[in-house]
Every structure is written in C-alpha cells, then in structure tokens.
Write a protein that holds these residues in place. Structure first.
Motif, PDB file in Angstrom:
ATOM      1  N   LEU A  44       0.824  -1.199   0.000  1.00  0.00           N
ATOM      2  CA  LEU A  44       0.000   0.000   0.000  1.00  0.00           C
ATOM      3  C   LEU A  44       0.864   1.257   0.000  1.00  0.00           C
ATOM      4  O   LEU A  44       0.499   2.277  -0.580  1.00  0.00           O
ATOM      5  CB  LEU A  44      -0.920  -0.011   1.229  1.00  0.00           C
ATOM      6  N   THR A  45       2.045   1.180   0.638  1.00  0.00           N
ATOM      7  CA  THR A  45       2.897   2.363   0.756  1.00  0.00           C
ATOM      8  C   THR A  45       4.240   2.232   0.037  1.00  0.00           C
ATOM      9  O   THR A  45       4.879   3.244  -0.261  1.00  0.00           O
ATOM     10  CB  THR A  45       3.177   2.680   2.236  1.00  0.00           C
TER      11      THR A  45
ATOM     12  N   VAL B 265      -1.733   7.457  -0.751  1.00  0.00           N
ATOM     13  CA  VAL B 265      -3.105   7.121  -1.133  1.00  0.00           C
ATOM     14  C   VAL B 265      -3.781   8.392  -1.643  1.00  0.00           C
ATOM     15  O   VAL B 265      -3.972   9.358  -0.889  1.00  0.00           O
ATOM     16  CB  VAL B 265      -3.889   6.535   0.053  1.00  0.00           C
TER      17      VAL B 265
ATOM     18  N   LEU C  74      -6.468  -1.329  -3.833  1.00  0.00           N
ATOM     19  CA  LEU C  74      -5.595  -1.937  -2.823  1.00  0.00           C
ATOM     20  C   LEU C  74      -5.278  -3.397  -3.134  1.00  0.00           C
ATOM     21  O   LEU C  74      -4.347  -3.961  -2.570  1.00  0.00           O
ATOM     22  CB  LEU C  74      -6.237  -1.831  -1.434  1.00  0.00           C
TER      23      LEU C  74
END
Length: 226
Positions: free
Chosen positions: A83-84, A116, A160
C-alpha cells in the motif's frame, strides 16, 4: 531436513519488517506484502506460482503464491507493505546496500512511499485501524468514507488489491504478530488484535505465511523501529 522454526532478529517498522536469521520451510501461501530474500552464503529454493526458483536474490510480489523449500544458512528477508511501498522502488532502493540490518533498515526508511490519492480510501483505512481490536463493520467503514458498501468493496479490490475482509485479516495479523513478539501470550495477542481466539490467529498466520505461530514467532528477537 531443516527444522521449520524461524530464528534470528526481526526489526519491525511501520510498513516493513526485516529478518536476519534462518528461515524454515513453509507450506504454499500468499500474503499482502512484497517479500525479498537475500542470501549471502548459499542459494535459496522457493516454489513461485508452481515454478522452482533457486537464487541468492529472490523477489516475491504481493499476493503471489509461494513456498520456501530450502533455505540453507543465515539470510535476510524483507517484507514491505504494498500500500505504501512500490515493488520497483523497493528493489531499486536496496541496490548495492550492505547486507546488514542497520544498512537495510536505513535504505528502507528512505525508500519513497506511495501516497493514497483517494481520500475516501484514506478515511476508510483510518476507521479500520481504529476498529481492529473489536468487530470491524464494512458497512461502518463505508459510511465513514461516505460510500455505499459496494463502492467501498470496488475501491478496495481495485486500488488496494484486496477485498475489505482480507485486508482486515492482514492488519489484524500484523498487530497480533507485534504483540506476540513484544512478549504477550498468543491468546492475549489474538484477542488484542480482534481475532476470535488464538486458533483463529494461528489459522490466519498459517494461510498467509505458511507457518504456525510457534514456528514463526517463538525464536525471533524483536526490535521495534520508529
């Protein structure tokens, strides 16, 4: 045959983990993390989507089914939250880095992070983390982000890569692992992360990492990073 226990040190950051030590064999599994295995002394053999791969540098993308078949000698394995941390940025950041925990941790700390872009997802994730210790309601997450439940599911799956329920399990697992390694008993850690019981926690760990809590966590020395 090598014992299945994982031994060594685990340095745990907010969105990554580093293990220096020995890894036991695992059952086939897939987890929501990029994994990089760096073996300075002897090649490691894994099965990746049905294909055997043997090398000293092995990259396993997030959600790819794999199993560790042979891992002789001490090595380094890195887990990064997709996600990061982008897969390409992760590998680029580690090029030429000395194979020590401090050097790898420093490289990961400076690895560029993804942001995000969708504020609705950001709001839903923040609400999810606040609810982890208890029941997580997907409908409540959707309402917090001003979305319908179907919209939330589409956003999570599309952006995601995981439906809401599986992302909840992944974040519960991360929390429970940290609690166990910090000294809590498995049962208390499971409840503290919102699992129904220790058996639920152990089943989830086996599905996502191919090992049991006893195999993966009892012999690792934890250091929490800022």
């Amino acid at each position: 045959m090598r014992p299945p226990e994982w031994t060594g040190q685990l340095w745990l950051g907010r969105d990554y983990g580093l293990i220096q030590g020995e890894l036991g064999c695992t059952a086939p599994h897939a987890h929501y993390a990029h994994q990089l295995i760096l073996a300075p002394t002897a090649p490691v053999t894994i099965e990746l989507d049905g294909q055997l791969c043997t090398a000293r540098h092995l990259f396993i993308p997030a959600l790819q089914c794999h199993a560790i078949l042979e891992a002789p000698g001490p090595l380094f394995t890195l887990y990064a939250e997709p996600l990061t941390i982008d897969a390409q940025a992760l590998q680029h950041s580690l090029l030429g880095v000395e194979l020590t925990l401090p050097a790898l941790a420093e490289a990961l700390r400076h690895c560029p992070r993804r942001i995000v872009q969708d504020r609705r997802i950001e709001k839903a994730l923040a609400a999810l983390d606040r609810q982890l210790t208890g029941k997580v309601s997907a409908s409540a997450l959707a309402a917090h982000a001003h979305l319908s439940l179907s919209q939330l599911e589409r956003l999570f799956s599309g952006q995601l890569g995981l439906p809401v329920r599986r992302l909840v399990l992944w974040r519960r697992l991360r929390l429970a692992i940290g609690l166990v390694l910090a000294g809590e008993a498995v049962t208390e850690a499971a409840h503290g992360a919102g699992f129904a019981d220790s058996a639920h926690f152990s089943r989830t760990l086996k599905v996502l990492f191919g090992v049991t809590a006893r195999q993966a966590l009892q012999q690792l020395e934890l250091r929490l990073l800022d």
